[in-house]
Scaffold this active site. Structure first.
Site, short mmCIF file in Angstrom:
data_model
loop_
_atom_site.label_atom_id
_atom_site.label_comp_id
_atom_site.label_asym_id
_atom_site.label_seq_id
_atom_site.Cartn_x
_atom_site.Cartn_y
_atom_site.Cartn_z
N GLY A 354 0.81 -1.22 0.00
CA GLY A 354 0.00 0.00 0.00
C GLY A 354 0.84 1.26 0.00
O GLY A 354 1.87 1.33 -0.68
N GLY A 377 -3.97 -5.41 1.16
CA GLY A 377 -4.90 -6.06 2.09
C GLY A 377 -4.31 -7.34 2.66
O GLY A 377 -4.46 -7.64 3.85
#
Ligand code: AMP
Length: 397
Positions: A354, A377
């Site tokens: 991310g 995730g």
């Protein structure tokens, strides 16, 4: 969670048909459909090359975007097949369906050393539902299953978990590295283990904080999420990001850290601004006394010193989430200083996927980290200590 899983070098693949789950979910130009970043295709090459050198017949598969179980021509994997073929320097055959006639015929005729890419898995409604019939049909194309799409291991889909019920299942090199380094850091870290958390929300990192309180020696909290902690500690945070409904949680976590002897570090100074904008003038204030009309946008120099000192003394550092609004150059300094400290320290350094991974790459520190996780995730769920269906289904070593 057992991270000690068999990998592609642990089982015979020579002459076998191998179903290889890749992550070819690449960004594309909206107008032309051209692939704008082929990093994920490049990352898949070591496992593919190994399998082809071993004379396996490789049946590669992936999802692309969110077609939600129907055929969408703009989400076809055909452009990926062409790019993969250029990178490999050999023909990549392409099936116009996933488990239909074209895929079955081409998979059956595939020879050792050849590679076939199936059409987008998510064109099939059974993929995301983990439908056993679809998983069985997919598995029936091959004799061995190799999983190398770390970004989807937290999902129990047919191609990430379901197929393992029908085929011997092992990891490729990408997942092997994630399991060895991240799994190793969680299961048996070189201490002290310092976890640095940032980003915008406490609520998205609750599971991570919970788990890290059990295993880390020091937890450093920066970014937008720090202000809810500072408020819970009695600070004035002005118009900084606040999750009112998480104040009790933050108090509990601070008490829990105290009881467990985990050091929890929060910002002591803050660069704030009157507006959330790139050209806002940074003002340095005490983190516990932010003026009413100002919002915290980055950590200040005293905080940088405190956080980077923790990094310098670490055996392992796990970092997830930027320290400030790093997209605005005036407020990127805290994130850059932490990235620099990770690059310079001798510890095992792991950057979760991310935004922190993007920041590290953008700032040019990527090749100085032990590991940058490829799944957003999936990395978070890994750090939460959750069982990941796409890992649990692989054969134990
Ligand atoms: P996340 O997706 O939760 O990891 O959050 C990443 C985002 O948090 C980035 O886009 C940052 O700009 C944002 N962020 C970091 N610090 C702050 C802050 N102090 N105020 C507002 N947003 C922030």
């Amino acid at each position: 969670m057992n991270y000690n899983k068999k990998t592609v070098t642990d089982i015979p693949v020579s002459g076998k048909k191998v179903l290889l789950r890749c992550d070819f979910n690449v960004p594309q130009d909206k107008e032309t459909g051209a692939i704008t970043d082929d990093k994920r295709i490049v990352a898949s090459l070591p496992t593919i090359r190994y399998l082809l050198e071993q004379k396996a017949a490789v049946i590669a598969c992936s999802h692309l975007g969110k077609p939600k179980g129907t055929y969408k021509p703009e989400l076809s994997l055909a452009p990926v097949a062409r790019r993969l073929s250029e990178l490999l320097g050999q023909e990549v055959l392409f099936a116009r369906d996933v488990v239909g006639e074209d895929a079955r015929t081409k998979a059956a005729a595939l020879q050792p050393g050849q590679i076939l890419l199936l059409e987008n898995l998510r064109f099939e409604p059974g993929e995301e539902k983990n439908d056993p019939e679809f998983a069985r049909a997919l598995a029936s194309l091959a004799e061995v299953y190799v999983s190398d799409a770390f970004g989807t291991v937290h999902r129990a889909h047919a191609s990430t978990a379901g197929v393992a019920a029908y085929l011997p299942a092992v990891s490729g090199f990408l997942i092997q590295k994630e399991l060895e380094i991240m799994g190793g850091a969680l299961a048996d870290p070189k201490r002290p283990l310092v976890a640095i958390l940032g980003g915008s929300k406490v609520s998205s990192k609750i599971g991570v904080i919970d788990h890290l309180l059990d295993i880390a020696d020091t937890i450093v909290i920066g970014g937008g999420m720090a202000y809810t902690f500072l408020k819970a500690r009695g600070g004035s945070i002005g118009t900084s990001l606040l999750e009112e409904d998480r104040l009790d949680y933050c108090r509990e976590m601070m008490e829990k850290a105290g009881a467990k002897g985990v050091e929890l570090l929060l910002p002591v100074d803050t660069l704030c601004a009157g507006t959330f904008s790139a050209d806002a003038q940074p003002e340095l204030v005490d983190a516990m006394a932010i003026p009413d009309d100002r919002m915290g946008m980055d950590i200040g120099p005293k905080t940088v010193e405190k956080f980077t000192a923790a990094v310098r003394g670490a055996g392992t550092v796990i970092w997830n989430g930027p320290m400030g609004v790093f997209e605005f150059p005036a407020f990127a300094g805290g994130t850059r200083a932490v990235a620099q400290a990770l690059a310079d320290c001798g510890a095992v350094t792991i950057v979760g996927g991310g935004d922190s991974a993007a920041a590290v790459e953008q700032m040019g520190f990527a090749d100085r980290m032990t590991h940058i996780s490829t799944g957003g995730g999936a990395s978070l769920e890994f750090l939460e200590g959750k069982e990941l269906p796409g890992v649990a289904c692989l054969l134990d070593k």
